[in-house]
Scaffold this motif. Structure first.
Motif, PDB file in Angstrom:
ATOM      1  N   LEU A 240       0.819  -1.212   0.000  1.00  7.38           N
ATOM      2  CA  LEU A 240       0.000   0.000   0.000  1.00  7.38           C
ATOM      3  C   LEU A 240       0.851   1.259   0.000  1.00  7.38           C
ATOM      4  O   LEU A 240       0.469   2.275  -0.596  1.00  7.38           O
ATOM      5  CB  LEU A 240      -0.940  -0.001   1.208  1.00  7.38           C
ATOM      6  N   GLU A 241       1.997   1.186   0.654  1.00  6.31           N
ATOM      7  CA  GLU A 241       2.879   2.349   0.715  1.00  6.31           C
ATOM      8  C   GLU A 241       3.452   2.702  -0.662  1.00  6.31           C
ATOM      9  O   GLU A 241       3.834   3.847  -0.910  1.00  6.31           O
ATOM     10  CB  GLU A 241       4.007   2.094   1.708  1.00  6.31           C
ATOM     11  N   ARG A 242       3.523   1.728  -1.554  1.00  3.59           N
ATOM     12  CA  ARG A 242       4.033   1.958  -2.920  1.00  3.59           C
ATOM     13  C   ARG A 242       2.932   2.308  -3.904  1.00  3.59           C
ATOM     14  O   ARG A 242       3.225   2.670  -5.054  1.00  3.59           O
ATOM     15  CB  ARG A 242       4.734   0.693  -3.431  1.00  3.59           C
ATOM     16  N   ARG A 244      -1.073   3.733  -5.302  1.00  2.85           N
ATOM     17  CA  ARG A 244      -2.156   4.702  -5.241  1.00  2.85           C
ATOM     18  C   ARG A 244      -3.409   3.904  -4.878  1.00  2.85           C
ATOM     19  O   ARG A 244      -3.808   2.984  -5.601  1.00  2.85           O
ATOM     20  CB  ARG A 244      -2.319   5.415  -6.573  1.00  2.85           C
ATOM     21  N   VAL A 245      -4.012   4.234  -3.743  1.00  4.53           N
ATOM     22  CA  VAL A 245      -5.055   3.388  -3.171  1.00  4.53           C
ATOM     23  C   VAL A 245      -6.426   4.038  -3.346  1.00  4.53           C
ATOM     24  O   VAL A 245      -6.613   5.224  -3.062  1.00  4.53           O
ATOM     25  CB  VAL A 245      -4.789   3.130  -1.674  1.00  4.53           C
ATOM     26  N   LEU A 259      -6.621  -1.354   4.226  1.00  4.46           N
ATOM     27  CA  LEU A 259      -6.130  -0.108   4.822  1.00  4.46           C
ATOM     28  C   LEU A 259      -5.990  -0.173   6.335  1.00  4.46           C
ATOM     29  O   LEU A 259      -5.319   0.672   6.926  1.00  4.46           O
ATOM     30  CB  LEU A 259      -7.050   1.052   4.434  1.00  4.46           C
ATOM     31  N   SER A 262      -2.392  -0.149   7.100  1.00  2.97           N
ATOM     32  CA  SER A 262      -1.566   1.006   6.710  1.00  2.97           C
ATOM     33  C   SER A 262      -2.454   2.244   6.766  1.00  2.97           C
ATOM     34  O   SER A 262      -2.828   2.815   5.743  1.00  2.97           O
ATOM     35  CB  SER A 262      -0.992   0.800   5.301  1.00  2.97           C
ATOM     36  N   ASP A 264      -2.227   5.336   7.533  1.00  5.96           N
ATOM     37  CA  ASP A 264      -1.837   6.678   7.095  1.00  5.96           C
ATOM     38  C   ASP A 264      -1.729   6.808   5.577  1.00  5.96           C
ATOM     39  O   ASP A 264      -1.380   7.875   5.063  1.00  5.96           O
ATOM     40  CB  ASP A 264      -0.490   7.057   7.730  1.00  5.96           C
ATOM     41  N   THR A 265      -2.046   5.741   4.862  1.00  7.83           N
ATOM     42  CA  THR A 265      -1.954   5.769   3.404  1.00  7.83           C
ATOM     43  C   THR A 265      -3.041   6.677   2.819  1.00  7.83           C
ATOM     44  O   THR A 265      -4.216   6.534   3.157  1.00  7.83           O
ATOM     45  CB  THR A 265      -2.123   4.352   2.827  1.00  7.83           C
TER      46      THR A 265
END
Length: 323
Positions: A240-242, A244-245, A259, A262, A264-265
């Motif tokens: 998810l950090e890499r 676009r969600v 989510l 993660s 803060d994504t």
């Protein structure tokens, strides 16, 4: 007359006969637009583990402008497989918002299966690269099949399908559903399949990460279906950090979806994209994730479709329900 009021019961077979993929897609798209405009309300989700080993949940909401009010009671009972039954169980009730009177009781299993597949198709149409030709599907059950059906309808260049079954073995029944439409084969090495794919679909019970984060290559889109309860996940840490969600509902995804791992994504809701309210241009190297937790409004718009058709065709069973 109140004493002559009836309740319409629409069972599984009738529901299946009334569900057309194109019409379901239109109803699900309407649900996303209603949610994006905040014309429809999504009430707090109930999702609880039971002493029996099952999970019981309620998704509910209303759309005042459409006269829609209702809920879906649903969950997952894994021991049903040993009884020869379907682990997922769902029942939908629609109500008259003016009186609170129940209008119909609808078997929700087929609606859940098809509306989730349609939502996945809308995610692919909006987020995946149009030239996507290779997909890996995790799972070989009812929902995996629904997701793949809508993927093949949506991505016209899709021709190669790898699937990863729970035991990593070939599933002849699953393959037979799609052999005429694509080159389908079992992937025994999940990471290798992911690395070769343009699209990843995860439709498992959400018991843990399904592949290594390093296997995902730039430009890949992921539809994630299985994380629908606190504690469930299908994606490994770092994806998810890499990416676009995009989510169907931000708050719900933070509670129940990928989510939750993660928080803060940054996330955009699909309804906002469909309305054009959130600028979104996919770069060739972007990794995109659609975190699908399922909207109550999807169940309501599709149930309304089924209810109207059942009335027009005189399907279902009416029982006296005086008040």
């Amino acid at each position: 007359m109140r004493s002559e009021a009836t309740l319409l019961m629409i069972d599984r077979d009738a529901v299946n006969a009334l569900l057309d993929p194109a019409d379901v897609t239109a109803a699900v798209r309407e649900a996303f637009l209603l949610h994006g405009r905040r014309e429809g309300r999504v009430f707090p989700v109930v999702r609880e583990k039971l002493a029996t080993g099952g999970i019981f949940g309620i998704k509910s909401g209303d759309v005042p402008s459409k006269g829609l009010l209702g809920f879906k009671a649903a969950g997952f009972w894994p021991d049903n497989r040993q009884r020869g039954g379907e682990p997922h169980q769902a029942t939908i009730l629609l109500f008259d918002p003016a009186t609170g009177r129940p209008l119909c009781v609808i078997d929700g299993n087929a609606i859940t299966t098809v509306r989730t597949g349609a939502a996945g198709g809308l995610g692919l149409r909006t987020l995946a690269r149009p030239d996507s030709s290779r997909v890996t599907v995790f799972g070989a059950g009812v929902q995996a099949a629904s997701q793949l059906r809508f993927a093949l309808r949506t991505l016209r260049r899709l021709e190669t399908v790898h699937y990863v079954s729970v035991n990593r073995d070939t599933d002849a029944a699953f393959e037979s559903l799609f052999r005429a439409q694509c080159d389908i084969r079992c992937a025994h090495d999940a990471n290798a399949a992911v690395a070769e794919s343009d699209v990843i679909i995860t439709a498992t019970p959400g018991g843990g990460p399904l592949f290594d984060a390093s296997a995902i290559r730039p430009g890949t889109h992921l539809n994630c279906v299985g994380a629908d309860t606190a504690g469930k996940r299908e994606l490994p840490a770092g994806v998810l950090e890499r990416a676009r969600v995009i989510a169907d509902d931000r708050e719900q995804a933070l509670q129940l979806g990928e989510l939750q791992w993660s928080r803060d994504t940054p996330v955009i809701e699909l309804g906002q994209l469909l309305l054009g309210n959130s600028p979104f241009e996919r770069g060739d190297g972007d990794i995109t994730v659609f975190d699908m937790t399922g909207l109550a409004l999807q169940d309501l718009t599709v149930a309304r479709l089924v209810y109207a058709r059942a009335q027009a065709l005189h399907l279902g069973t009416r029982v006296a329900w005086p008040w």
